[in-house]
Write a protein that holds these residues in place. Structure first.
Motif, PDB file in Angstrom:
ATOM      1  N   ASP A   3      68.367   4.129  27.855  1.00  0.00           N
ATOM      2  CA  ASP A   3      67.377   4.633  29.399  1.00  0.00           C
ATOM      3  C   ASP A   3      66.405   4.151  29.491  1.00  0.00           C
ATOM      4  O   ASP A   3      65.534   3.304  28.765  1.00  0.00           O
ATOM      5  CB  ASP A   3      66.568   6.134  29.211  1.00  0.00           C
ATOM      6  N   ILE A   4      66.169   3.914  31.643  1.00  0.00           N
ATOM      7  CA  ILE A   4      64.621   3.211  31.714  1.00  0.00           C
ATOM      8  C   ILE A   4      63.560   4.053  31.295  1.00  0.00           C
ATOM      9  O   ILE A   4      63.596   5.581  31.039  1.00  0.00           O
ATOM     10  CB  ILE A   4      65.103   2.834  33.312  1.00  0.00           C
ATOM     11  N   SER A   5      62.432   3.594  31.058  1.00  0.00           N
ATOM     12  CA  SER A   5      61.228   4.040  30.585  1.00  0.00           C
ATOM     13  C   SER A   5      60.932   4.453  32.007  1.00  0.00           C
ATOM     14  O   SER A   5      61.144   4.568  32.402  1.00  0.00           O
ATOM     15  CB  SER A   5      60.069   3.524  29.650  1.00  0.00           C
ATOM     16  N   ASN A   6      60.135   6.192  31.741  1.00  0.00           N
ATOM     17  CA  ASN A   6      58.990   6.671  33.021  1.00  0.00           C
ATOM     18  C   ASN A   6      58.176   5.481  33.797  1.00  0.00           C
ATOM     19  O   ASN A   6      58.152   5.603  34.594  1.00  0.00           O
ATOM     20  CB  ASN A   6      58.497   7.837  32.158  1.00  0.00           C
ATOM     21  N   ALA A   7      57.388   4.248  32.612  1.00  0.00           N
ATOM     22  CA  ALA A   7      56.870   3.628  33.464  1.00  0.00           C
ATOM     23  C   ALA A   7      57.574   2.693  34.354  1.00  0.00           C
ATOM     24  O   ALA A   7      57.218   2.325  35.131  1.00  0.00           O
ATOM     25  CB  ALA A   7      56.152   2.813  32.121  1.00  0.00           C
ATOM     26  N   GLU A   8      58.778   2.200  34.440  1.00  0.00           N
ATOM     27  CA  GLU A   8      59.770   1.380  34.445  1.00  0.00           C
ATOM     28  C   GLU A   8      59.678   1.937  35.724  1.00  0.00           C
ATOM     29  O   GLU A   8      59.652   1.626  36.837  1.00  0.00           O
ATOM     30  CB  GLU A   8      61.110   1.125  34.092  1.00  0.00           C
ATOM     31  N   ILE A   9      60.132   3.420  35.379  1.00  0.00           N
ATOM     32  CA  ILE A   9      60.652   4.458  37.208  1.00  0.00           C
ATOM     33  C   ILE A   9      58.976   4.246  37.209  1.00  0.00           C
ATOM     34  O   ILE A   9      59.499   4.367  39.045  1.00  0.00           O
ATOM     35  CB  ILE A   9      61.359   5.686  36.603  1.00  0.00           C
ATOM     36  N   GLU A  10      58.281   5.204  37.175  1.00  0.00           N
ATOM     37  CA  GLU A  10      56.706   4.602  37.660  1.00  0.00           C
ATOM     38  C   GLU A  10      56.813   3.723  38.974  1.00  0.00           C
ATOM     39  O   GLU A  10      56.101   3.671  39.921  1.00  0.00           O
ATOM     40  CB  GLU A  10      55.869   5.271  36.744  1.00  0.00           C
ATOM     41  N   LEU A  11      56.176   2.978  38.390  1.00  0.00           N
ATOM     42  CA  LEU A  11      56.311   1.256  39.142  1.00  0.00           C
ATOM     43  C   LEU A  11      57.247   1.020  40.474  1.00  0.00           C
ATOM     44  O   LEU A  11      56.221   0.752  41.036  1.00  0.00           O
ATOM     45  CB  LEU A  11      57.147   0.567  37.617  1.00  0.00           C
ATOM     46  N   VAL A  12      58.294   1.514  40.009  1.00  0.00           N
ATOM     47  CA  VAL A  12      58.605   0.997  41.400  1.00  0.00           C
ATOM     48  C   VAL A  12      59.113   1.959  42.668  1.00  0.00           C
ATOM     49  O   VAL A  12      59.029   2.069  43.904  1.00  0.00           O
ATOM     50  CB  VAL A  12      60.704   0.962  40.972  1.00  0.00           C
ATOM     51  N   VAL A  13      58.375   3.619  41.565  1.00  0.00           N
ATOM     52  CA  VAL A  13      58.308   4.499  42.761  1.00  0.00           C
ATOM     53  C   VAL A  13      57.373   4.153  43.484  1.00  0.00           C
ATOM     54  O   VAL A  13      56.989   4.668  44.128  1.00  0.00           O
ATOM     55  CB  VAL A  13      58.970   6.077  42.041  1.00  0.00           C
ATOM     56  N   MET A  14      56.202   4.127  42.474  1.00  0.00           N
ATOM     57  CA  MET A  14      55.018   4.087  43.494  1.00  0.00           C
ATOM     58  C   MET A  14      54.519   2.528  44.837  1.00  0.00           C
ATOM     59  O   MET A  14      53.883   3.206  45.200  1.00  0.00           O
ATOM     60  CB  MET A  14      53.872   3.465  42.727  1.00  0.00           C
ATOM     61  N   GLU A  15      55.839   2.060  43.502  1.00  0.00           N
ATOM     62  CA  GLU A  15      55.349   0.248  44.674  1.00  0.00           C
ATOM     63  C   GLU A  15      56.305   1.013  46.244  1.00  0.00           C
ATOM     64  O   GLU A  15      55.831   0.902  47.085  1.00  0.00           O
ATOM     65  CB  GLU A  15      56.534  -0.549  44.779  1.00  0.00           C
ATOM     66  N   GLU A  16      57.757   1.540  46.416  1.00  0.00           N
ATOM     67  CA  GLU A  16      57.815   2.406  47.649  1.00  0.00           C
ATOM     68  C   GLU A  16      56.947   3.050  48.524  1.00  0.00           C
ATOM     69  O   GLU A  16      57.085   2.603  49.569  1.00  0.00           O
ATOM     70  CB  GLU A  16      59.089   2.809  46.978  1.00  0.00           C
ATOM     71  N   PHE A  17      56.233   4.113  47.468  1.00  0.00           N
ATOM     72  CA  PHE A  17      55.879   4.631  48.474  1.00  0.00           C
ATOM     73  C   PHE A  17      54.338   4.046  48.806  1.00  0.00           C
ATOM     74  O   PHE A  17      53.858   4.473  50.057  1.00  0.00           O
ATOM     75  CB  PHE A  17      54.646   6.133  46.994  1.00  0.00           C
ATOM     76  N   SER A  18      54.044   3.073  48.115  1.00  0.00           N
ATOM     77  CA  SER A  18      52.502   2.342  48.457  1.00  0.00           C
ATOM     78  C   SER A  18      53.036   1.794  49.713  1.00  0.00           C
ATOM     79  O   SER A  18      52.045   1.786  50.858  1.00  0.00           O
ATOM     80  CB  SER A  18      52.127   1.187  47.279  1.00  0.00           C
ATOM     81  N   ARG A  19      53.891   0.785  49.866  1.00  0.00           N
ATOM     82  CA  ARG A  19      54.772   0.219  50.731  1.00  0.00           C
ATOM     83  C   ARG A  19      54.347   1.433  51.919  1.00  0.00           C
ATOM     84  O   ARG A  19      54.628   0.186  53.803  1.00  0.00           O
ATOM     85  CB  ARG A  19      55.699  -0.173  50.744  1.00  0.00           C
ATOM     86  N   ARG A  20      55.346   2.145  51.443  1.00  0.00           N
ATOM     87  CA  ARG A  20      55.394   3.224  53.456  1.00  0.00           C
ATOM     88  C   ARG A  20      54.289   3.273  53.198  1.00  0.00           C
ATOM     89  O   ARG A  20      53.883   4.579  54.655  1.00  0.00           O
ATOM     90  CB  ARG A  20      55.978   4.395  53.215  1.00  0.00           C
ATOM     91  N   GLY A  21      52.797   2.885  53.189  1.00  0.00           N
ATOM     92  CA  GLY A  21      51.423   4.074  53.046  1.00  0.00           C
ATOM     93  C   GLY A  21      51.710   5.402  53.012  1.00  0.00           C
ATOM     94  O   GLY A  21      50.870   6.467  53.499  1.00  0.00           O
ATOM     95  N   LEU A  22      52.455   5.984  51.945  1.00  0.00           N
ATOM     96  CA  LEU A  22      52.206   7.282  51.413  1.00  0.00           C
ATOM     97  C   LEU A  22      51.303   7.634  50.538  1.00  0.00           C
ATOM     98  O   LEU A  22      50.860   6.429  49.029  1.00  0.00           O
ATOM     99  CB  LEU A  22      54.084   7.821  51.305  1.00  0.00           C
ATOM    100  N   LYS A  23      51.049   8.656  50.298  1.00  0.00           N
ATOM    101  CA  LYS A  23      50.323   8.935  48.855  1.00  0.00           C
ATOM    102  C   LYS A  23      51.535   9.283  47.313  1.00  0.00           C
ATOM    103  O   LYS A  23      52.097   9.216  47.830  1.00  0.00           O
ATOM    104  CB  LYS A  23      49.807  10.723  48.960  1.00  0.00           C
ATOM    105  N   SER A  24      51.270   8.158  46.685  1.00  0.00           N
ATOM    106  CA  SER A  24      51.473   8.249  45.566  1.00  0.00           C
ATOM    107  C   SER A  24      51.719   9.662  44.557  1.00  0.00           C
ATOM    108  O   SER A  24      50.847  10.601  44.396  1.00  0.00           O
ATOM    109  CB  SER A  24      50.907   7.246  44.879  1.00  0.00           C
TER     110      SER A  24
END
Length: 130
Positions: A3-24
């Motif tokens: 399974d992909i770890s929670n930390a790995e998922i968190e990293l990619v989700v946070m990057e996308e929200f940040s790129r879009r200027g959305l609250k994390s």
């Protein structure tokens, strides 16, 4: 297979929200049925939440596209929120998505580009005055 770890998922989700200027969003591990702990993504809005599980696909089951990972994103909340989470996972771990939840389409198989374009169309619809 893992399974992909929670930390790995968190990293990619946070990057996308940040790129879009959305609250994390907040990510945590929560019990999910009898399946153990699963990543839970919670946004700022009441309807912004989804469960995310990404796992390495067994090589003998990779049907098309030489898929290395499979993912399940489940929500009864905001389609847009879940689609942004889905896009972040797709960018990091895949090249095709089956939008069976119909977050941005009528359902079916979509490439990264098709899914991204459909999401942008949905976002434009939500911002345009009625």
């Amino acid at each position: 297979m893992r399974d992909i770890s929670n930390a790995e998922i968190e990293l990619v989700v946070m990057e996308e929200f940040s790129r879009r200027g959305l609250k994390s969003p907040k990510l945590s591990l929560r019990p999910y049925g009898k399946g153990g702990l699963v990543t839970y993504v919670e946004g700022v809005g009441k309807e912004e939440w989804c469960w995310v599980r990404v796992y390495e696909w067994p090589s003998d089951l990779s049907l098309n596209f030489d898929l290395r990972y499979a993912c399940s994103i489940e929500s009864r909340g905001s389609d847009i929120f879940s689609a942004i989470v889905s896009l972040s996972i797709l960018k990091a771990f895949g090249n095709v998505i089956i939008d069976d939840a119909q977050y941005v389409s009528e359902g079916g198989e979509m490439t990264l580009s098709e899914f991204s374009n459909a999401l942008e169309g949905k976002l434009a619809e939500t911002k345009s005055p009625e």
